[in-house]
Design an enzyme around this catalytic site. Structure first.
Site, PDB file in Angstrom:
ATOM      1  N   HIS A  28       0.808  -1.224   0.000  1.00  0.00           N
ATOM      2  CA  HIS A  28       0.000   0.000   0.000  1.00  0.00           C
ATOM      3  C   HIS A  28       0.842   1.276   0.000  1.00  0.00           C
ATOM      4  CE1 HIS A  28       1.145   0.025   4.193  1.00  0.00           C
ATOM      5  NE2 HIS A  28       0.662   1.260   4.291  1.00  0.00           N
ATOM      6  N   HIS A  78       1.717   6.961  -0.143  1.00  0.00           N
ATOM      7  CA  HIS A  78       0.869   6.120   0.705  1.00  0.00           C
ATOM      8  C   HIS A  78      -0.502   6.016   0.048  1.00  0.00           C
ATOM      9  CE1 HIS A  78      -1.462   4.747   4.134  1.00  0.00           C
ATOM     10  NE2 HIS A  78      -0.313   4.421   4.723  1.00  0.00           N
TER      11      HIS A  78
END
Length: 166
Positions: free
Chosen positions: A71, A86
């Site tokens: 992620h 992110h």
């Protein structure tokens, strides 16, 4: 021989432009619904509300880290800027579901190289948000960091930040 003695030394890159790693809508970090990002606890930057699930390298540099959950990606730019991308908020809990990485730690990348692809529907359904912070994690070492744009951005082509290091 004389060229080596008297030749101009190549200066390291000090100021770079960071390109949008995703297409979508660039927004101020203050609007990100997570205090870790909105209060710049990890560093300064910008966020993008993505319009598609493709993340590309925003700079020429090296992959410092690919999180096991896929992620987030950390990149070191040639001027020393350490950039964290992110993808979404609270996406670590997905444990990699909906993410596919295209690079590994230690890889050299060029701006525009595909890093991660992700399923927007999975993230929208199972995470808090798809908004993607782009953070300079070593902001405290930067001489300057300037926001270049907000609004519509295209991955790999729209400059979003300019950062200078000594």
């Amino acid at each position: 021989m004389f060229k080596k003695l008297f030749g101009k030394k190549e200066e390291p890159v000090k100021t770079i432009q960071i390109l949008a790693p995703l297409s979508g809508n660039a927004v101020n970090l203050a609007s990100v619904p997570d205090p870790v990002f909105s209060e710049k606890m990890m560093g300064d930057g910008i966020a993008i509300e993505p319009s598609e699930g493709i993340v590309v390298s925003p700079v020429d540099g090296e992959i410092m880290q690919i999180f096991p959950t896929k992620h987030a990606v950390g990149i070191r730019a040639k001027n020393g800027a350490e950039i964290l991308i992110h993808i979404g908020l609270e996406t670590v809990s997905l444990k990699g579901e909906g993410f596919e990485t295209h690079v590994q730690q230690g890889d050299s990348v060029t701006a525009g190289d595909k890093l991660v692809s992700f399923d927007m529907a999975t993230i929208s359904e199972k995470a808090k948000s798809t908004v993607t912070p782009i953070i300079i994690t070593n902001t405290d070492q930067a001489v300057s960091l300037n926001l270049l744009t907000e609004g519509k951005v295209e991955r790999g082509s729209t400059p979003i930040l300019e950062v200078t290091f000594n």
